[in-house]
Design a protein around this motif. Sequence first.
Motif: not given
Length: 242
Positions: A40, A94, A97, A237, A239
């Motif tokens: 990403r 998670k 992705n 975002l 995580l």
Amino acid sequence: DVLSITDSTNSQLMQRLQQGESLPAGQVLVSEAQTAGRGRHGRQWFSPFAASLSFSMVWQLEQGIQAAMGLSLVIGVAVAELLENDYQLAVQLKWPNDVYWTGKKLAGILIELSGQSDGRCQLVIGIGINVQLPPQQAAQSISQPWTDLATAVGTLDRNRLVARLQASCTRHLERFEQTGFAAFQAEFNRRQLYPQQAVRLTQGQQVIRGICHGVDAQGNLVLEQQGKKLAFHGGELSLRAE
Ligand code: ATP
């Protein structure tokens, strides 16, 4: 289609679609190696020759881009189920992705929108699975704990894995189109990586801390802060465990 080397299987399918080539939903491209594999936000995905599986598939959603929310979670469930059923491998997901095994990243998912028309959207679904990474090179290219299928299950038949991946994704996508994300909420949550754990969600410089409660019926990430539950979504975002 099967390539031995390419820049990125997602990029190849995206280019072909954007040049107007008509590719049917379910069309798959795999490559033995990627020279510019992507995660990403333009991050790199390390996928050297014969060491990882780079799989991309064209898909169309009748309902438009709003319906694509939760899609990467559904693909995560498709990958997890396949690894559980075929290789007896218990993996964690998670948000939004990534697929983990023993706390280390085993696979990543990248979904890209290639176009929209008549309320439908066309997507490229990319899955990168580590098969047997060269440890020294991987240590230089990957900035977080990683693992591979050679460690988790031993040697396996890559052709079979590709065929099963295509079948599992197609089955889950068809179900997703009929039911929406809600039917997958429990399947995602029972495999979530940080159940009831303290986590932080980062977006650029911004950091949000809370206790992770998995995802809601729309696929939003739910964090508890001072007794209140808040839902988060959005592509920027990331995580992490606290
Ligand atoms: P996020 O939580 O935001 O998804 P991420 O770090 O997992 O963060 P991705 O875009 O999913 O981001 O993946 C890219 C990152 O994954 C890279 O920055 C790199 O640290 C790591 N990475 C790259 N190649 C591999 C690989 N083959 N296996 C595991 N991890 C990898």
